[in-house]
Design a protein around this motif. Sequence first.
Motif, mmCIF file in Angstrom:
data_model
loop_
_atom_site.group_PDB
_atom_site.id
_atom_site.type_symbol
_atom_site.label_atom_id
_atom_site.label_comp_id
_atom_site.label_asym_id
_atom_site.label_seq_id
_atom_site.Cartn_x
_atom_site.Cartn_y
_atom_site.Cartn_z
ATOM 1 N N LYS A 41 -6.458 -88.064 -3.236
ATOM 2 C CA LYS A 41 -6.619 -88.471 -4.837
ATOM 3 C C LYS A 41 -5.912 -89.466 -5.294
ATOM 4 N N ASP A 42 -4.760 -89.428 -4.826
ATOM 5 C CA ASP A 42 -3.363 -90.417 -5.471
ATOM 6 C C ASP A 42 -3.784 -91.594 -5.044
ATOM 7 N N ARG A 44 -6.696 -92.877 -3.901
ATOM 8 C CA ARG A 44 -7.978 -93.373 -4.778
ATOM 9 C C ARG A 44 -7.588 -93.897 -6.219
ATOM 10 N N ARG A 45 -6.965 -93.083 -6.829
ATOM 11 C CA ARG A 45 -6.160 -93.344 -8.175
ATOM 12 C C ARG A 45 -5.794 -94.813 -8.508
ATOM 13 N N VAL A 46 -4.670 -94.924 -7.287
ATOM 14 C CA VAL A 46 -4.311 -96.452 -7.274
ATOM 15 C C VAL A 46 -5.139 -97.379 -7.057
ATOM 16 N N MET A 48 -8.328 -97.489 -7.770
ATOM 17 C CA MET A 48 -9.438 -97.585 -9.067
ATOM 18 C C MET A 48 -8.711 -97.983 -10.316
ATOM 19 N N HIS A 49 -7.217 -97.806 -10.142
ATOM 20 C CA HIS A 49 -6.453 -98.115 -11.674
ATOM 21 C C HIS A 49 -6.607 -99.708 -11.929
ATOM 22 N N LYS A 57 -3.366 -104.031 -4.469
ATOM 23 C CA LYS A 57 -4.544 -103.038 -3.753
ATOM 24 C C LYS A 57 -4.955 -103.748 -2.326
#
Length: 181
Positions: A41-42, A44-46, A48-49, A57
């Motif tokens: 999840k972390d 993914r968060r990075v 998508m941020h 990215k």
Amino acid sequence: MSEIVANRYAQALFEVAEERDAVDVIESQLRIVAESLYEHKDLRRVLMHPQVSSNNKKELVNKLFENQAGVEVLNLLRLLIDRKREAIIEDVLEAYTRMANEKRGILDATITTAVALDDQEQQELADRLGTALGKKLSIHAYVDKAIIGGIQLRIGDRLYDGSIAGKLAGFKQEIKVGRQG
């Protein structure tokens, strides 16, 4: 909307994979990437941020997946990042897998029952339905107690409803129509 966009990316990737005779390899690589993003999840968060730059990215994706994904999948990831469509990678995988299965003569079938089917029951059902349809089936089984009993089968955009709940809904509709007539 994202499904339409994901289909376009998947189609482009699939065409490249067919040209290079690498449909299975690229599907496997794409699955590794999608599962990694789903499980972490972390990460993914990075990705998508909106405050993380596209270059950062892409650098992260290169480092993480350079040994697990080929140039085609990495190029797709970079393209998705450039176009701010990182969130559709799972949809791209789903569309790509559907295309690959179609080429293999395999249909995706979703089966919903009121009680869980064991692996043997799922396989027997897949074999019987596959024989009837003249195709191999890839079964995805779900449980929904609301159907009361019987089975619902979805292949592509077609729904075959042999559930008790579906039959009751049909009877209810017949009664309504009968009252009006």
